[in-house]
Design a protein around this motif. Sequence first.
Motif, PDB file in Angstrom:
ATOM      1  N   ARG A 286       3.548 -36.703  19.857  1.00  0.00           N
ATOM      2  CA  ARG A 286       2.791 -36.132  18.568  1.00  0.00           C
ATOM      3  C   ARG A 286       3.762 -35.086  17.806  1.00  0.00           C
ATOM      4  NH1 ARG A 286      -3.005 -34.585  18.163  1.00  0.00           N
ATOM      5  NH2 ARG A 286      -2.646 -35.325  16.128  1.00  0.00           N
ATOM      6  N   GLU A 287       4.980 -34.893  18.479  1.00  0.00           N
ATOM      7  CA  GLU A 287       5.661 -33.709  18.087  1.00  0.00           C
ATOM      8  C   GLU A 287       4.946 -32.441  17.755  1.00  0.00           C
ATOM      9  OE1 GLU A 287       8.224 -33.589  14.305  1.00  0.00           O
ATOM     10  OE2 GLU A 287       9.469 -34.758  15.643  1.00  0.00           O
ATOM     11  N   GLY A 288       4.072 -32.121  18.908  1.00  0.00           N
ATOM     12  CA  GLY A 288       3.382 -30.877  18.676  1.00  0.00           C
ATOM     13  C   GLY A 288       4.031 -29.542  18.208  1.00  0.00           C
TER      14      GLY A 288
ATOM     15  N   GLU B 227      10.220 -29.519  26.566  1.00  0.00           N
ATOM     16  CA  GLU B 227      11.416 -28.866  25.819  1.00  0.00           C
ATOM     17  C   GLU B 227      10.836 -28.678  24.437  1.00  0.00           C
ATOM     18  OE1 GLU B 227      14.685 -31.892  25.850  1.00  0.00           O
ATOM     19  OE2 GLU B 227      14.540 -31.832  28.104  1.00  0.00           O
ATOM     20  N   GLY B 228      11.469 -27.758  23.806  1.00  0.00           N
ATOM     21  CA  GLY B 228      11.143 -27.126  22.472  1.00  0.00           C
ATOM     22  C   GLY B 228       9.904 -26.151  22.820  1.00  0.00           C
ATOM     23  N   GLY B 229       8.809 -26.263  21.921  1.00  0.00           N
ATOM     24  CA  GLY B 229       7.381 -25.554  22.118  1.00  0.00           C
ATOM     25  C   GLY B 229       7.686 -24.149  22.227  1.00  0.00           C
ATOM     26  N   ALA B 230       8.773 -23.502  21.677  1.00  0.00           N
ATOM     27  CA  ALA B 230       8.821 -21.946  21.912  1.00  0.00           C
ATOM     28  C   ALA B 230       7.769 -21.156  21.239  1.00  0.00           C
ATOM     29  CB  ALA B 230      10.311 -21.620  21.418  1.00  0.00           C
ATOM     30  N   LEU B 231       7.471 -20.030  21.648  1.00  0.00           N
ATOM     31  CA  LEU B 231       6.424 -19.479  21.045  1.00  0.00           C
ATOM     32  C   LEU B 231       7.401 -18.422  20.486  1.00  0.00           C
ATOM     33  CD1 LEU B 231       3.862 -18.010  20.027  1.00  0.00           C
ATOM     34  CD2 LEU B 231       3.676 -16.924  22.365  1.00  0.00           C
ATOM     35  N   GLU B 232       7.471 -18.440  19.149  1.00  0.00           N
ATOM     36  CA  GLU B 232       8.370 -17.376  18.433  1.00  0.00           C
ATOM     37  C   GLU B 232       7.458 -16.301  17.828  1.00  0.00           C
ATOM     38  OE1 GLU B 232      12.365 -20.048  17.885  1.00  0.00           O
ATOM     39  OE2 GLU B 232      10.950 -19.922  16.197  1.00  0.00           O
TER      40      GLU B 232
ATOM     41  N   ARG C 137       4.771 -18.656  15.686  1.00  0.00           N
ATOM     42  CA  ARG C 137       4.684 -20.010  15.625  1.00  0.00           C
ATOM     43  C   ARG C 137       4.975 -20.746  16.904  1.00  0.00           C
ATOM     44  NH1 ARG C 137      10.115 -22.315  12.595  1.00  0.00           N
ATOM     45  NH2 ARG C 137      11.848 -21.459  14.038  1.00  0.00           N
ATOM     46  N   VAL C 138       4.686 -21.967  16.965  1.00  0.00           N
ATOM     47  CA  VAL C 138       5.194 -22.757  18.090  1.00  0.00           C
ATOM     48  C   VAL C 138       5.985 -23.774  17.707  1.00  0.00           C
ATOM     49  CG1 VAL C 138       4.483 -24.459  20.092  1.00  0.00           C
ATOM     50  CG2 VAL C 138       3.146 -22.300  19.455  1.00  0.00           C
ATOM     51  N   THR C 139       7.453 -23.889  18.169  1.00  0.00           N
ATOM     52  CA  THR C 139       8.353 -24.862  17.508  1.00  0.00           C
ATOM     53  C   THR C 139       7.744 -26.151  17.975  1.00  0.00           C
ATOM     54  OG1 THR C 139      10.029 -24.365  19.333  1.00  0.00           O
ATOM     55  CG2 THR C 139      10.031 -22.867  17.494  1.00  0.00           C
ATOM     56  N   PRO C 140       8.270 -27.231  17.383  1.00  0.00           N
ATOM     57  CA  PRO C 140       8.098 -28.657  18.027  1.00  0.00           C
ATOM     58  C   PRO C 140       8.451 -28.860  19.336  1.00  0.00           C
ATOM     59  CG  PRO C 140       9.134 -28.762  15.884  1.00  0.00           C
ATOM     60  CD  PRO C 140       9.205 -27.333  16.257  1.00  0.00           C
ATOM     61  N   VAL C 141       7.407 -29.507  20.095  1.00  0.00           N
ATOM     62  CA  VAL C 141       7.739 -29.971  21.543  1.00  0.00           C
ATOM     63  C   VAL C 141       8.483 -31.392  21.339  1.00  0.00           C
ATOM     64  CG1 VAL C 141       6.615 -30.755  23.700  1.00  0.00           C
ATOM     65  CG2 VAL C 141       5.545 -28.627  22.168  1.00  0.00           C
ATOM     66  N   THR C 142       9.692 -31.368  22.042  1.00  0.00           N
ATOM     67  CA  THR C 142      10.803 -32.689  21.761  1.00  0.00           C
ATOM     68  C   THR C 142      10.382 -33.620  23.100  1.00  0.00           C
ATOM     69  OG1 THR C 142      12.518 -31.298  22.856  1.00  0.00           O
ATOM     70  CG2 THR C 142      12.151 -31.535  20.138  1.00  0.00           C
TER      71      THR C 142
END
Length: 183
Positions: A95-97, A129-134, A161-166
């Motif tokens: 879902r591109e969380g 992958e992705g999903g970084a807490l910035e 933010r949480v970047t998109p989980v890829t």
Amino acid sequence: MTPFLTLPEALSPEDCDRVIALASAGPMRDAGLVRQTTEHRIRRAEIAWLDDLPEAGWVMDRMIGLVARANREAMGFDLTDFGESAQVARYGAEREGHFDWHSDIGEGQLASRRKLTVVVQLSDPGDYEGGALELWPDSHVRTAPRARGLATVFPSFVLHRVTPVTAGTRWSLTLWAHGPAFR
């Protein structure tokens, strides 16, 4: 005051597995609701509230001590309670969380009293992958470490933010410590 604090091993890998299992077995809800409107461009995730999950009381017992330690060591806020349930979030690549830039303090009885935000990384970093807490506490965006069981603690007014989980799935536990409104 430091912009944020990381506490390694806030939860053990076994504890992380237990929290994920509890949330997975319970009712997961669409977390796209922002200001009473579904806004998937802002947030796309599923959440479960700990208060709704049987046998999850131990999690808050553990987090209370963690928040007290973080506040004593780095933040120094006037904290009085945990006025709302902790939240387990699932950000899936299917879902591109993600969760766009926001702060956790705002309007309303509870949000206006949020002082500290705690985000515990439940997933193994290799599971997605992705999903970084910035975090954007000042003029520099910083990325929180992704170690499993690590807690990132920061003032609730800090943009994050949480970047998109890829690929894969990112699980996290979030809770807020409350106190008198900032003046």
